[in-house]
Motif scaffolding. Sequence first.
Motif, mmCIF file in Angstrom:
data_model
loop_
_atom_site.group_PDB
_atom_site.id
_atom_site.type_symbol
_atom_site.label_atom_id
_atom_site.label_comp_id
_atom_site.label_asym_id
_atom_site.label_seq_id
_atom_site.Cartn_x
_atom_site.Cartn_y
_atom_site.Cartn_z
ATOM 1 N N GLU A 210 -41.417 0.778 -41.204
ATOM 2 C CA GLU A 210 -41.143 -0.086 -40.047
ATOM 3 C C GLU A 210 -40.050 -1.112 -40.342
ATOM 4 O O GLU A 210 -39.219 -1.400 -39.477
ATOM 5 N N ASN A 211 -40.055 -1.654 -41.539
ATOM 6 C CA ASN A 211 -39.070 -2.695 -41.867
ATOM 7 C C ASN A 211 -38.408 -2.519 -43.248
ATOM 8 O O ASN A 211 -37.401 -3.159 -43.523
ATOM 9 N N LYS A 214 -34.547 -1.636 -43.668
ATOM 10 C CA LYS A 214 -33.559 -2.375 -42.885
ATOM 11 C C LYS A 214 -32.691 -3.207 -43.824
ATOM 12 O O LYS A 214 -33.053 -3.464 -44.978
ATOM 13 N N HIS A 247 -35.001 4.486 -41.459
ATOM 14 C CA HIS A 247 -34.734 3.587 -40.318
ATOM 15 C C HIS A 247 -34.427 2.216 -40.894
ATOM 16 O O HIS A 247 -35.290 1.661 -41.561
ATOM 17 N N GLN A 254 -32.414 -7.892 -37.973
ATOM 18 C CA GLN A 254 -32.891 -7.783 -39.345
ATOM 19 C C GLN A 254 -31.766 -7.479 -40.334
ATOM 20 O O GLN A 254 -31.924 -6.692 -41.263
ATOM 21 N N ASN A 303 -28.427 1.930 -34.530
ATOM 22 C CA ASN A 303 -29.522 1.597 -33.629
ATOM 23 C C ASN A 303 -29.023 0.740 -32.477
ATOM 24 O O ASN A 303 -28.272 -0.227 -32.700
ATOM 25 N N GLU A 304 -29.436 1.099 -31.266
ATOM 26 C CA GLU A 304 -29.334 0.203 -30.113
ATOM 27 C C GLU A 304 -27.946 -0.420 -29.937
ATOM 28 O O GLU A 304 -27.798 -1.638 -29.952
ATOM 29 N N GLU A 379 -36.502 5.817 -28.338
ATOM 30 C CA GLU A 379 -37.548 4.935 -28.874
ATOM 31 C C GLU A 379 -38.818 5.008 -28.035
ATOM 32 O O GLU A 379 -39.922 5.055 -28.554
ATOM 33 N N GLU A 411 -40.241 5.873 -31.354
ATOM 34 C CA GLU A 411 -40.980 4.606 -31.512
ATOM 35 C C GLU A 411 -41.979 4.400 -30.376
ATOM 36 O O GLU A 411 -42.112 3.297 -29.837
ATOM 37 N N TRP A 450 -44.908 3.813 -32.751
ATOM 38 C CA TRP A 450 -44.420 2.662 -33.523
ATOM 39 C C TRP A 450 -45.620 1.857 -34.048
ATOM 40 O O TRP A 450 -45.995 0.833 -33.502
ATOM 41 N N TRP A 458 -46.194 -4.483 -33.237
ATOM 42 C CA TRP A 458 -45.152 -5.499 -33.045
ATOM 43 C C TRP A 458 -45.287 -6.190 -31.690
ATOM 44 O O TRP A 458 -44.820 -7.304 -31.508
HETATM 45 O O1 G3I Z 1 -40.062 -10.738 -43.508
HETATM 46 C C1 G3I Z 1 -40.492 -11.949 -42.853
HETATM 47 C C2 G3I Z 1 -41.507 -12.635 -43.682
HETATM 48 O O2 G3I Z 1 -40.899 -13.018 -44.886
HETATM 49 C C3 G3I Z 1 -42.075 -13.811 -42.913
HETATM 50 O O3 G3I Z 1 -43.117 -14.381 -43.626
HETATM 51 C C4 G3I Z 1 -42.595 -13.371 -41.537
HETATM 52 C C5 G3I Z 1 -43.057 -14.538 -40.699
HETATM 53 O O4 G3I Z 1 -43.220 -14.159 -39.365
HETATM 54 O O5 G3I Z 1 -41.562 -12.747 -40.868
HETATM 55 C C6 G3I Z 1 -41.096 -11.588 -41.528
HETATM 56 O O6 G3I Z 1 -40.162 -10.905 -40.789
HETATM 57 C C7 G3I Z 1 -40.614 -10.271 -39.639
HETATM 58 C C8 G3I Z 1 -40.448 -8.769 -39.828
HETATM 59 O O7 G3I Z 1 -40.739 -8.107 -38.625
HETATM 60 C C9 G3I Z 1 -41.343 -8.219 -40.915
HETATM 61 O O8 G3I Z 1 -42.665 -8.402 -40.607
HETATM 62 C C10 G3I Z 1 -39.806 -10.765 -38.488
HETATM 63 O O9 G3I Z 1 -40.106 -12.112 -38.229
HETATM 64 C C11 G3I Z 1 -40.075 -9.953 -37.273
HETATM 65 O O10 G3I Z 1 -39.151 -10.315 -36.252
HETATM 66 C C12 G3I Z 1 -39.896 -8.499 -37.586
HETATM 67 O O11 G3I Z 1 -40.178 -7.759 -36.453
HETATM 68 C C13 G3I Z 1 -39.779 -6.418 -36.461
HETATM 69 C C14 G3I Z 1 -38.760 -6.183 -35.359
HETATM 70 O O12 G3I Z 1 -38.412 -4.812 -35.339
HETATM 71 C C15 G3I Z 1 -37.495 -6.996 -35.553
HETATM 72 O O13 G3I Z 1 -36.678 -6.827 -34.445
HETATM 73 C C16 G3I Z 1 -40.993 -5.556 -36.219
HETATM 74 O O14 G3I Z 1 -41.885 -5.663 -37.317
HETATM 75 C C17 G3I Z 1 -40.584 -4.114 -36.037
HETATM 76 O O15 G3I Z 1 -41.680 -3.383 -35.615
HETATM 77 C C18 G3I Z 1 -39.483 -4.002 -34.990
HETATM 78 O O16 G3I Z 1 -39.083 -2.675 -34.895
HETATM 79 C C19 G3I Z 1 -38.036 -2.386 -33.991
HETATM 80 C C20 G3I Z 1 -37.262 -1.210 -34.525
HETATM 81 O O17 G3I Z 1 -36.857 -1.468 -35.822
HETATM 82 C C21 G3I Z 1 -36.082 -0.846 -33.639
HETATM 83 N N1 G3I Z 1 -36.493 -0.661 -32.276
HETATM 84 C C22 G3I Z 1 -37.291 -1.706 -31.706
HETATM 85 C C23 G3I Z 1 -38.497 -2.008 -32.563
HETATM 86 C C24 G3I Z 1 -39.402 -3.025 -31.946
HETATM 87 O O18 G3I Z 1 -38.770 -4.243 -31.837
#
Ligand code: G3I
Length: 489
Positions: A210-211, A214, A247, A254, A303-304, A379, A411, A450, A458
């Motif tokens: 998922e992350n 990136k 991904h 990110q 992406n996007e 997605e 997703e 997803w 998410w």
């Molecule tokens: O890594 C930090 C961590 O250090 C910190 O403690 C924590 C506090 O909230 O945040 C962490 O980062 C987060 C990251 O996910 C990992 O958990 C970010 O804030 C958060 O914004 C991030 O969200 C991700 C999101 O993409 C970012 O846009 C989601 O998990 C993930 O599911 C989502 O996935 C995306 C796809 O990659 C692309 N398509 C859309 C999809 C949904 O948004």
Amino acid sequence: MLVPAAAEARDVPLNSLGTSAGQAQRRADGTILLRPGATVRTDLAVREVHGVTVQLERRDRCSANLQVTARLGDQAASSVIGRTSRTVSFRLTAPAGTTRVSLSLTQLRDKAKDARAKKRRAQAKRRRAQANARGKAKASRRRVRSHRPRRLRPRRKVAVASPCQASLLLRGLSVLERLPLNAAMTTAHFGQDPFYQALFTQNFDGLTPENELKWASTEPQQGQFTFDAGDRIVNWAIANGKSVRGHVLVWDYQNSSYVTDPKDFYLLQHHWKRAELIAVMQEHILNVVAHFRGRIPEWDVVNEAFNDDGSYKNNVWYQVIGPEYIALAFRLAHQADPEAKLFYNDLGYEAGGPHTEAVLNMVRSLREQGVPIDGVGFESHFDISAGSITERMRPVLQAFANLGLAEEITELDVNTGPGGVDKLAAEAELYRQVARACVEQIACQRVTTWGYTDRYSWIGSDRQGLPFDVNYQAKPAWQALQAEARPAV
Ligand code: G3I
């Protein structure tokens, strides 16, 4: 081994089968008459196959059994066809791609008849031996008396029946396909939650980190690559026999701050020069893809890149490099791993409109320029109010398939809005509709959700977007997904 016919079988047109000369004869009604020694075959573009079903009609009255052998790639299975017509299913498996399917017919020896003939031969041999022994004794007595030559008794003639012409009519041939079901996963819960990984391994075919792959995770500082989390999830998937989608290589979220911060032209002293950012992108893609070469067979490269009105997103890549950043990213990924399948991934273009048109034009143009793009990812982050989505996705999936691209639902989740189990049936219907759109389109090769449990989503647990609930219980959405993607065997 026999299996019952599955609900979702794809017919192979009999006129597409090549036939061996002589023993296979096409008939005016489209069926094929097979005689012992016949083989029919074709090369098919398939999804994952889990069975082959053949409809046969016995046409002769011969006593011998016939054996039909089905081959799929390098696997083979046989079934004996007695005197009755029947449908036979073979449990044969093949991964998605092009595979050869063939059928051949052989006549089995009639064992009972053979045994009787053997017995008769043995009796005759015994009788001859006894007669010989008697004859020798007489002859020696005669030899003393005379030298007349011995008159041999003529052998009894055995009537030979004319051989019976066995034949089978091939009325239908189909492959039973299975759509792989993947889910996004994250190492964030590895080792923290004992059910998280178990639920995944029991239910899914592969994962998308998922992350972990990136930019911010893999190159947090310029030129310093960290693959700990990526290696952990990728190696865990491989060790558990699961596939991995990579991904994502180039996106506007990110990213590490050194990539995105200079985009603020007004607040910062420095901003990227085009050649600099291209070099940054090149270093990133070459390193990340090369690191996972041989372990990650397909990547979301970009992406996007578009807004819903069809305009390019004004992200750092677009601002500094221009729309060519997309082609460049694909070429670099291909350079790092020529075997990897490369995808453009986006959301909001699944059901037509300006966004769909923009992506279509872009991938068409990439193809015309010879850019190595293999597929597109839809997605499919849907809202529960999305309605009859199969109908709207069908022409879109067809349009991209017409360009020769592979497709995936990458997703999937369904936002039910806050609270309420009353939403679960409608959610399941939407899951079913999305999976159906993919099942119907042969270019669509996989559905990935997803995440998989509402516990970790998410969009938040209360949105109930995933196929398992917060307590890991399968929801109606999971039954719907399975019914479409994994027909019963
Ligand atoms: O890594 C930090 C961590 O250090 C910190 O403690 C924590 C506090 O909230 O945040 C962490 O980062 C987060 C990251 O996910 C990992 O958990 C970010 O804030 C958060 O914004 C991030 O969200 C991700 C999101 O993409 C970012 O846009 C989601 O998990 C993930 O599911 C989502 O996935 C995306 C796809 O990659 C692309 N398509 C859309 C999809 C949904 O948004």
